[in-house]
Motif scaffolding. Structure first.
Motif, short mmCIF file in Angstrom:
data_model
loop_
_atom_site.label_atom_id
_atom_site.label_comp_id
_atom_site.label_asym_id
_atom_site.label_seq_id
_atom_site.Cartn_x
_atom_site.Cartn_y
_atom_site.Cartn_z
N PRO A 4 -17.28 27.84 50.69
CA PRO A 4 -15.99 27.89 50.13
C PRO A 4 -15.45 29.19 50.60
N VAL A 5 -14.02 29.07 50.90
CA VAL A 5 -13.30 30.29 51.32
C VAL A 5 -12.00 30.10 50.35
N ASN A 6 -11.39 31.22 49.81
CA ASN A 6 -9.97 31.25 49.24
C ASN A 6 -9.42 32.32 49.51
N ILE A 7 -9.75 33.44 50.38
CA ILE A 7 -8.97 34.62 50.66
C ILE A 7 -9.34 35.02 52.26
N GLN A 8 -8.46 35.26 53.02
CA GLN A 8 -8.42 35.85 54.16
C GLN A 8 -7.45 37.01 54.52
N VAL A 9 -8.01 37.93 55.16
CA VAL A 9 -7.34 39.31 55.41
C VAL A 9 -7.31 39.29 57.06
N ALA A 10 -6.03 39.49 57.84
CA ALA A 10 -6.22 39.60 59.27
C ALA A 10 -5.21 40.85 59.56
N LEU A 11 -5.80 41.56 60.58
CA LEU A 11 -5.06 42.70 60.84
C LEU A 11 -4.91 43.01 62.80
N ASN A 12 -3.90 43.18 63.09
CA ASN A 12 -3.59 43.35 64.54
C ASN A 12 -2.53 44.51 64.69
N TYR A 13 -2.46 45.23 65.58
CA TYR A 13 -1.63 46.48 66.01
C TYR A 13 -0.32 45.71 66.57
N ASN A 14 0.86 45.87 66.02
CA ASN A 14 2.09 45.48 66.64
C ASN A 14 2.44 46.71 67.50
N THR A 15 2.74 46.31 68.75
CA THR A 15 2.92 47.45 69.78
C THR A 15 4.49 47.61 69.56
N TYR A 16 5.11 46.46 69.23
CA TYR A 16 6.63 46.85 69.30
C TYR A 16 7.21 47.64 68.11
N TRP A 17 6.63 47.43 67.03
CA TRP A 17 6.74 48.24 65.76
C TRP A 17 5.94 49.52 65.52
N HIS A 18 5.00 49.60 66.44
CA HIS A 18 4.07 50.76 66.26
C HIS A 18 3.51 50.77 64.94
N GLN A 19 2.75 49.78 64.44
CA GLN A 19 2.19 49.87 63.22
C GLN A 19 1.16 48.62 63.17
N GLU A 20 0.36 48.76 62.15
CA GLU A 20 -0.61 47.67 61.92
C GLU A 20 0.04 46.70 61.24
N GLN A 21 -0.13 45.31 61.77
CA GLN A 21 0.27 44.35 61.04
C GLN A 21 -0.73 43.63 60.01
N ILE A 22 -0.84 43.44 58.88
CA ILE A 22 -1.70 42.96 57.99
C ILE A 22 -1.03 41.51 57.30
N ASP A 23 -1.80 40.44 57.21
CA ASP A 23 -1.55 39.36 56.44
C ASP A 23 -2.79 39.10 55.73
N VAL A 24 -2.42 38.72 54.14
CA VAL A 24 -3.38 38.44 53.30
C VAL A 24 -2.98 37.00 52.78
N GLY A 25 -3.86 35.99 52.78
CA GLY A 25 -3.63 34.82 52.67
C GLY A 25 -4.61 33.88 51.68
N SER A 26 -4.19 33.03 51.12
CA SER A 26 -5.09 32.20 50.27
C SER A 26 -4.46 30.72 50.41
N PRO A 27 -5.34 29.75 50.47
CA PRO A 27 -7.03 30.13 50.84
C PRO A 27 -7.05 30.62 52.29
N LEU A 28 -6.14 30.53 53.03
CA LEU A 28 -6.32 31.09 54.33
C LEU A 28 -4.78 31.42 54.90
N VAL A 29 -4.84 32.41 55.88
CA VAL A 29 -3.45 32.91 56.27
C VAL A 29 -2.69 31.59 57.07
N THR A 30 -1.84 31.32 57.09
CA THR A 30 -1.16 30.10 57.61
C THR A 30 0.01 30.59 58.42
N VAL A 31 -0.01 31.91 58.98
CA VAL A 31 1.17 32.27 59.81
C VAL A 31 0.22 33.10 61.25
N THR A 32 1.01 32.95 62.27
CA THR A 32 0.37 33.57 63.39
C THR A 32 0.37 34.99 63.30
N TYR A 33 -0.75 35.63 63.98
CA TYR A 33 -0.81 37.17 63.95
C TYR A 33 -1.35 37.57 65.25
#
Length: 235
Positions: free
Chosen positions: A206-235
């Protein structure tokens, strides 16, 4: 920005729980807060499957009925192919984009889908979750995914630092790590928390939480997505 789809990195996900309703918002916000990221916006996806033979409504009437309830006005867009027909209508009001979709498959199954995104932090998140659930409930069992999007200012994090952020989010809601991917481009971890009632089944767990991080080179910051049950956007 590096992009990845969770669905492309793991086995197929099978829904095994009730819909993610307003009760999931509080633990999701708690997990996000533990990352110390700045809130940027949210993405909400709700859908219902109407079994074959359970409706005689046209796709147009299904879209129109749902759109009226959500105060969505605009032209109907028709598309399709050999195995499906789809009609949608969308609008953007005060920073909130809403897309209402009705789709009919070749086997006769009908789906009603509502996508809503907000770009003013998490303003309107609870209200959007409640209203989408309320509008879709008459059609059947509602399935809902919520993704909170944010950023952490500064230089690119190491993989170990990104994993530490995930751990903070999971610890905040007593989530147990189930699966994940850690590369130099992005880190993405899925877990299970007893504070969130509904869950998916991922590779037998069973899964109901997902956390994803990647560095956005355009905005010069870490992009973070926290989703339930899973992240549903691209990252």
């Amino acid at each position: 920005m590096k992009t990845a789809l969770w669905a492309a990195a793991v086995a197929a996900v099978v829904w095994v729980g009730a819909s993610v309703r307003a009760a999931v918002v509080s633990p999701l916000l708690t997990a996000f807060s533990a990352t110390h990221a700045k809130p940027l916006g949210f993405s909400l996806n709700g859908w219902v499957e109407i079994p074959p033979g359970h409706t005689t409504q046209t796709l147009s009437s299904l879209v129109a009925q749902t759109a009226r309830s959500l105060h969505v006005n605009g032209p109907l867009i028709t598309s399709g192919g050999p195995t499906y027909q789809k009609i949608s209508v969308s609008t953007t009001v005060a920073g909130f984009y809403t897309d209402v979709i009705a789709e009919r498959l070749q086997n006769g199954s009908n789906f009603i889908v509502v996508d809503r995104t907000g770009d003013q932090g998490f303003h309107g998140l609870r209200e959007s979750t409640q209203v989408v659930n309320h509008v879709l409930q008459p059609f059947g069992s509602v399935h809902m995914s919520i993704t909170l999007q944010g950023a952490i200012a500064g230089s690119a994090m190491s993989v170990a630092q990104e994993e530490a952020v995930v751990n903070h989010a999971f610890t905040a809601i007593d989530a147990v790590r189930v699966n994940g991917i850690a590369t130099s481009q992005y880190v993405s971890m899925a877990g299970d928390s007893s504070l969130i009632g509904a869950s998916d089944n991922l590779q037998g767990h069973p899964v109901n939480i997902q956390v994803a991080l990647n560095y956005n080179t355009y905005w010069h910051q870490e992009q973070i997505d926290v989703g339930s049950p899973l992240v549903t956007v691209t990252y």
